[in-house]
Design an enzyme around this catalytic site. Structure first.
Site, PDB file in Angstrom:
ATOM      1  N   LEU A   1       0.825  -1.199   0.000  1.00 24.25           N
ATOM      2  CA  LEU A   1       0.000   0.000   0.000  1.00 24.25           C
ATOM      3  C   LEU A   1       0.861   1.252   0.000  1.00 24.25           C
ATOM      4  O   LEU A   1       0.607   2.194  -0.752  1.00 24.25           O
ATOM      5  CB  LEU A   1      -0.912  -0.003   1.222  1.00 24.25           C
TER       6      LEU A   1
ATOM      7  N   GLY B   1       4.181   1.626  -0.846  1.00 25.87           N
ATOM      8  CA  GLY B   1       5.046   1.779  -2.017  1.00 25.87           C
ATOM      9  C   GLY B   1       4.273   2.057  -3.294  1.00 25.87           C
ATOM     10  O   GLY B   1       4.616   2.960  -4.060  1.00 25.87           O
TER      11      GLY B   1
ATOM     12  N   GLU C   1       4.691   0.267   6.964  1.00 20.71           N
ATOM     13  CA  GLU C   1       5.116  -0.491   8.140  1.00 20.71           C
ATOM     14  C   GLU C   1       6.627  -0.398   8.351  1.00 20.71           C
ATOM     15  O   GLU C   1       7.123  -0.645   9.445  1.00 20.71           O
ATOM     16  CB  GLU C   1       4.661  -1.960   8.009  1.00 20.71           C
TER      17      GLU C   1
ATOM     18  N   HIS D   1      -0.873 -10.994  17.670  1.00 24.76           N
ATOM     19  CA  HIS D   1      -2.328 -11.023  17.479  1.00 24.76           C
ATOM     20  C   HIS D   1      -2.920 -12.250  18.174  1.00 24.76           C
ATOM     21  O   HIS D   1      -2.436 -13.360  17.985  1.00 24.76           O
ATOM     22  CB  HIS D   1      -2.631 -11.070  15.978  1.00 24.76           C
TER      23      HIS D   1
ATOM     24  N   ARG E   1      -5.914  -6.633  22.186  1.00 25.34           N
ATOM     25  CA  ARG E   1      -5.061  -7.677  21.622  1.00 25.34           C
ATOM     26  C   ARG E   1      -3.916  -8.094  22.540  1.00 25.34           C
ATOM     27  O   ARG E   1      -3.687  -9.274  22.764  1.00 25.34           O
ATOM     28  CB  ARG E   1      -4.440  -7.179  20.316  1.00 25.34           C
TER      29      ARG E   1
ATOM     30  N   HIS F   1       2.446 -10.501  14.390  1.00 25.48           N
ATOM     31  CA  HIS F   1       1.555 -10.007  13.356  1.00 25.48           C
ATOM     32  C   HIS F   1       2.032  -8.705  12.732  1.00 25.48           C
ATOM     33  O   HIS F   1       1.912  -8.493  11.530  1.00 25.48           O
ATOM     34  CB  HIS F   1       0.180  -9.790  14.006  1.00 25.48           C
TER      35      HIS F   1
ATOM     36  N   LEU G   1      -3.383  -0.025   7.266  1.00 28.24           N
ATOM     37  CA  LEU G   1      -3.721   0.268   5.872  1.00 28.24           C
ATOM     38  C   LEU G   1      -3.823   1.775   5.698  1.00 28.24           C
ATOM     39  O   LEU G   1      -3.333   2.360   4.736  1.00 28.24           O
ATOM     40  CB  LEU G   1      -5.045  -0.411   5.499  1.00 28.24           C
TER      41      LEU G   1
END
Ligand code: FAD
Ligand code: HEM
Ligand code: FES
Lengths: 236, 640, 254
Positions: B46, B48, B428, B269, B333, B404, B444
């Site tokens: 996403l 790049g 990330e 996660h 989480r 995760h 995202l």
């Protein structure tokens, strides 16, 4: 490796993979239309009237004169267009996978692949040889004459019965009709699909209708020679 | 201990004006000159893909690299749940400020306020952009976009496309990218792995890649380099990440002088499929939403091997409900993950490996009926059945936490520039927005904010001061970098030891998981550091890499990545040891409240830990970027 | 479990290939097909042999990187499943499994089971997008889209680009892949301004890449791990017919 195509023309033609399928679909559907008319007429053999209706029908067609000629040319053109396009399609398909799989199997499920779909080219080819033979045998065959209601006309009925009394002809003809059945069983729904006419709802309907139609049409043509051979008396 | 002053370059003014002020004041590159600049973008996820496409739209000349055979396969494709945006379409009181607030709090007050506020602001534009690209988000019957709620928020702000949100967003960015490829403004280099950064006169000027088909070592020069290479969860070997996810690009930049921030901040996660035994290559994530109706339990008796339905109600321990009566199965989480690990460590775990807990839907099926459950979770249940061969409608699922996401990454300033001028980090791969714990559906959002909206603005500011100079790869710095890369490859191929790369990776993963995983302590971390060092030493003596460089050679690819992880792992442990507090995903057993909750120590650790490479890993120096909270005041979390 | 494997080995694009036989033992029924191959590869590495090359990444059925012909079926015998999701329990213990690469002239073999599927990227580059620059989008709710349409578009958009449709098609046609993208964008109002140019350009590219024609066998749908329907091919043809009839020009909206 292939480079990025710079020469992509922004104009569409009927000579792309999609365009050709539109041609196949359109010509195929029209040929099926013709076959249905043709069959309906041929079923007059079963009328049991000694060929009266069949001969009258044939005679009325001939009365069309130049129109009939045009119709025949159009039909031949359709047929040839269908064949040429079909051959090009098949050639392209073979080129698209020059190294074959050692093992290939269908996953089933929603697949519509059947021997009928796989053998379209072969069944088509059989029809290709069959059609000239058939035309040569009947349309271009000997001219018997008969008189109906005082009008002299060609006795096509006699020719048909005569030929179908020959077991070689009757059985070959019937056998070819099995291949026709296959061609139509895939051909009908496939043509509609090729023309983009189907959606989620109509696709399964068209598929089933195609199979039924194939059985009826090819079935009619299949029974005709055999029925004639076994049951129709030779006209005097 | 730190002398280096890290300037985050946060614009002045009130938080809600910072980004607009900044946009209004950055230097611009003349449109006609843009094509004279070459920007290298590494990664097509996403972050790049959106960056490469947007920069090319502006007119820059872009070179874009990825490991996979197609940009569309970048790991972002696997994201399921959704993407947050403060649209407030539901009229439930959402706002940019609230999203900002939730993200800062969710990150346990270890993220930079200015960045997070900008992220919340840009979330609005992301959804607009994606919809315009044809991303088929879920909709209501009236034709408007649908939302669902997600962990850590009291509003419904998550946009989704079935369970394939990441895929659909990535395909949107990929289609924009391919449009620029067709226009000739982006040159795409798939099946390339970046193995080094070329720094000339203190500035990032190019990269060295290995062509993963031919093995050729290739050099590319540019005016700036954007790294969008994703996270490093695969340092644990088993994780929810793709098998080709890696830390190599970021790590090699670290070794070239880019500072690494908060390496120990990782997210585990809670609801993943447990390990099934040896030979497993990854762990599959099951959506967090399952905890809405599933009850987590283990048998009360240690080592109870009876099948679950034979264990009577009073012999079951619903440990989350027992320990967190207020939130029960819906604790965040990090807490859910830690509790599951603890109970398995005590010997109560279930399944063949004893490292799993039950997630039971029997009660919900009784209460709501099987049809409701099928409607809510049908596809997840099917997926579970596919993988395990068990029917979760009849028998409880077995789940276990899995690595995760990595909140840590290359340190960047407000402009997303690392400590190497001209080197940017996006998505990330950077550390920027999630602090010590990332909220669901916000990765995202961050990747796309970075790529679509931030980098196109901030990179111009830098380039305007750095005229294109037509640098070519003939510069000796490239030859040197190529040689370094080739030498390492030769070295790997010449060891011809006994242990495969996978065996080393697996062993490293065990160390990381046991000591640098969900719960950490000084003793374990010290042990991890020495174990990793020993393993690294063994690696360089005894690894077995087959084949040759000039070939498609996975064994060699992975060898390089594992070699880097054997260093990064050590830095993670050092960072975890250094941070003597618990916060978010980083839980130090020594620092917990009397009832076992994370104990943050804001007086000592309200900072970003920023590591500088100094030769050997153990000599790495930790700098601090202090964090100031003007708008969201830190509080202690409680879920009892 | 134990299996005999007959696997296609090919050193490079222009090298001849051949099948080689291997045996794997101690395979857990829960292992995925690729994990089974991982095991075999570990063994080959230990014996100093060249491991079998195959592509994979996400290993959860979404990235589309994996894809093998297993016993003559793309992604193996199970419907709606990628190779990486396929579990060994689907195969009888002790059976012989034949593994070949996806074959199509448009997908040249790179090594062993790895093929070059970049032709699919070039089809997308030819028009599988909506031309909207970053920043120029209106509010996301400005254009309502009926739920049914959005769902239908999503059905088509689910494509993972693995190429199984091409691999399974007796004609190596990319009609389902291309049709799915064209469908998605034709269904959404955002895609309408470019629909004519898009379909013509993408279809041309498909032909340039050397894919075959679609004969409506429907094997693609059966092989598609996401179950994408061939109604998308029909929709592509409608789009194409419409575009050719208008000469590729945008039809004035009435
Ligand atoms: C199973 C799963 C589910 C998730 N669900 C969600 C969710 O619902 N919502 C949410 O917000 N987030 C979710 N996340 C997190 C989110 O998906 C990721 O954090 C995000 O997509 C990362 O995007 P990226 O662009 O930074 O990197 P990636 O998508 O990982 O892309 C990395 C790119 O870099 C390339 N690359 C890497 N190394 C090199 C190298 N050395 N040389 C060249 N290229 C290289 C790769 O080829 C790839 O193109 C999920 C993550 C996982 C694993
Ligand atoms: C009575 C004569 C014929 C009829 C009614 C007929 C009908 C059809 C129809 C309806 C189709 C489906 C079209 C589509 O899928 O779009 C078709 C396909 C085909 N026909 Fe015929 N056909 C006839 C004769 C022939 C002949 C003589 C050939 C000669 C080779 C032929 C070759 C083919 C082929 C190869 C296809 C499949 C094309 C593909 O792969 O998509 N047909 N036919
Ligand atoms: S590896 Fe991603 S789909 Fe199989």
């Amino acid at each position: 490796m292939h480079g990025m195509a710079k020469d992509v023309t922004r104009k569409g033609t009927w000579q792309t993979s999609l365009g050709r399928k539109v041609i196949m679909g359109l010509t195929g559907i029209l040929l099926i239309g013709y076959l249905i008319i043709h069959l309906t007429a041929n079923l007059l053999v079963f009328a049991g009237d000694g060929g009266r209706l069949l001969n009258l029908y044939s005679h009325s067609l001939h009365q069309l004169g130049p129109l009939l000629f045009v119709a025949r040319i159009a039909l031949a053109a359709l047929f040839i267009f269908h064949i040429i396009t079909g051959i090009r399609v098949v050639i392209q398909n073979r080129k698209a996978r020059s190294t074959r799989y050692t093992m290939a199997a269908s996953k089933g499920g929603p697949s519509k692949m059947t021997p009928a779909s796989r053998w379209m080219a072969i069944t088509g080819l059989i029809l290709l040889f069959f059609v000239p033979w058939h035309v040569n045998m009947f349309t271009l065959g000997p001219y018997y004459e008969t008189v109906i209601d005082g009008v002299p006309m060609r006795d096509l009925y006699r020719l048909v019965v005569e030929r179908f009394k020959d077991p070689a002809i009757a059985f070959t003809y019937a056998a070819v009709m099995l291949f026709l059945c296959m061609h139509l069983a895939h051909g009908f729904w496939s043509a509609l699909q090729s023309l983009g006419a189907l959606n989620r709802r109509w696709l399964p309907v068209a598929y089933t209708v195609g199979v039924i139609l194939a059985i009826l049409v090819a079935g009619g043509f299949f029974i005709l020679p055999l029925y004639t051979y076994f049951f129709v008396p030779m006209p005097a | 201990m730190s002398q280096v002053v890290l300037d985050a370059k946060i614009p002045k003014g009130p938080i809600e004006d910072k980004w607009s002020n900044h946009k209004a004041s950055v230097k611009l590159v003349n449109p006609a000159n843009k094509r004279k600049y070459t920007i290298i973008v590494v990664g097509t996820g996403l972050a790049g893909a959106s960056a490469a496409a947007s920069l090319a739209e502006l007119g820059y000349n872009v070179l874009n690299f990825c490991i996979q055979d197609s940009p569309r396969r970048a790991h972002s494709v696997a994201a399921q749940g959704g993407i947050n945006a403060a649209k407030n379409y539901q009229n439930d009181g959402d706002s940019v400020f609230r999203l900002f607030h939730d993200t800062i709090k969710g990150g346990d007050y270890r993220a930079r306020e200015a960045n997070v506020y900008r992220l919340a602001e840009l979330s609005l534009n992301i959804i607009d952009q994606a919809v315009a690209q044809g991303v088929p988000f879920a909709r209501e019957y009236g034709g408007m976009l649908a939302n669902r709620s997600f962990g850590g928020a009291q509003v419904s702000r998550t946009f989704y496309a079935r369970g394939q949100t990441g895929q659909q967003l990535l395909l949107g960015a990929y289609s924009a990218l391919m449009r620029q490829v067709a226009a000739g403004r982006v040159k795409l280099y798939a099946r390339r792995e970046m193995l080094d950064l070329v720094v000339i006169d203190g500035r990032a000027r190019g990269i060295i890649c290995r062509n993963l088909i031919t093995g050729e070592i290739e050099a590319y020069a540019g005016d700036a380099v954007c790294l969008a290479t994703g996270g490093y969860s695969t340092v644990y070997y088993l994780s929810t990440n793709a098998v080709n996810s890696n830390g190599t690009a970021a790590w090699r930049c670290f070794k070239k002088g880019a500072f690494f921030a908060n390496p120990c901040f990782t997210q585990i996660h809670p609801t993943c499929l447990p390990e099934t035994g040896s030979g497993q290559s990854k762990l599959t994530l099951m959506s967090e939403s399952l905890r809405n109706d599933g009850r987590v339990w283990v048998p009360k008796k240690k080592g109870d091997t009876r099948p679950p339905h034979e264990i009577p109600e009073d012999e079951r321990d619903y440990f989350l409900e027992r320990r967190y009566p207020a939130f029960g199965n819906l604790v965040p989480r990090d807490i859910a993950s830690r509790a599951a690990k603890a109970i398995c460590d005590e010997g109560y775990g279930v399944g063949p490996t004893g490292r799993a807990v039950y997630l039971d839907f029997a009660e919900a099926i009784n209460r709501l009926g099987i049809d409701v459950i099928r409607e809510r979770y049908g596809n997840l249940f099917d997926m579970y059945r596919e993988i395990t061969g068990e029917d979760p409608y009849k028998t409880p699922m077995r789940i276990y936490p899995a690595p995760h996401y990595t909140m840590g990454g290359l340190w960047v300033d407000y402009n997303l520039m690392t400590t190497i001028p001209g080197l940017y980090a996006l998505g990330e791969a950077n550390f920027s927005d999630h602090g010590a714990n990332r909220l669901g559906a916000s990765a995202l959002m961050q990747g796309l904010a970075d790529g679509y909206f931030i980098i196109p603005v901030t990179i111009g500011d830098f380039l305007a001061d750095h005229r294109p100079d037509g640098l070519s790869t003939d510069h000796p710095a490239f030859a040197q970098a190529i040689k370094d890369v080739e030498d390492q490859i030769k070295r790997l191929l010449s060891i011809k030891g006994k242990k495969t790369v996978r065996e080393f990776h697996w062993e490293l993963g065990r160390i990381m998981w046991d000591y640098v995983g969900m719960a950490r302590n000084a003793q374990g971390l010290t042990k991890a550091i020495s174990d990793i060092r020993a393993l690294r030493e063994e690696f360089w003596k005894n690894v077995k890499v087959v084949g040759e460089n000039e070939d498609y050679n996975k064994s060699l690819e992975f060898a390089g990545r594992v070699a880097d992880y054997l260093e990064l792992g050590e830095l993670m442990a050092m960072d975890a040891l250094d941070r003597e507090e618990s916060c978010g995903g980083h839980f130090r057993e020594e620092y917990q409240t009397p009832d076992g909750e994370a104990l943050r120590r804001d007086d000592l650790f309200c900072h970003v830990s920023v590591w500088e490479h100094k030769g050997d890993i153990k000599d790495s120096v930790r700098h601090k970027e202090p964090l100031e909270f003007e708008y969201v005041k830190p509080t202690q979390r409680s879920y009892k | 479990m134990k299996f005999r494997l007959k696997i296609w080995r090919q050193a490079g694009p222009d090298q001849p290939g051949r099948f080689e036989e291997y045996t794997v033992d101690n395979i857990s029924p829960d292992m995925s097909f690729l994990e089974m191959l991982d095991e075999l590869n570990e063994e080959l590495v230990r014996q100093d042999k060249d491991p079998i090359a195959f592509d994979s990444d996400c290993r959860e059925g979404i990235c589309g990187a994996c894809g093998l012909m297993i016993n003559g079926m793309a992604h193996g015998p199970k419907l709606g499943c990628t190779t990486c999701e396929l579990r060994m329990r689907e195969f009888p213990d002790g059976s012989l499994i034949t593994v070949e690469p996806f074959r199509a002239d448009a997908f040249p073999v790179i090594k062993d089971l790895v093929v070059d599927r970049s032709a699919l990227d070039r089809i997308i580059a030819a028009g599988g997008y909506i031309s909207v620059n970053t920043g120029s989008a209106p509010d996301a709710n400005a254009i309502p889209i009926p739920k049914e349409i959005a769902e239908e578009a999503m059905d088509a958009a689910a494509c993972i680009g693995c190429g199984a449709c091409v691999a399974a098609c007796p004609n190596a046609s990319a009609a389902l892949f291309t049709g799915a993208k064209i469908s998605q964008l034709a269904l959404l109002p955002q895609g309408h301004p470019e629909r004519e140019r898009r379909v013509i350009s993408m279809v041309n590219q498909m032909d340039i890449e050397g894919f075959g024609n679609c004969s409506n066998h429907g094997e693609c749908e059966a092989a598609c791990p996401k179950g994408i329907s061939i109604v998308n091919i029909a929709r592509m043809r409608r789009e194409y017919i419409r575009a050719v009839r208008t000469g590729g020009q945008v039809r004035a909206s009435v």
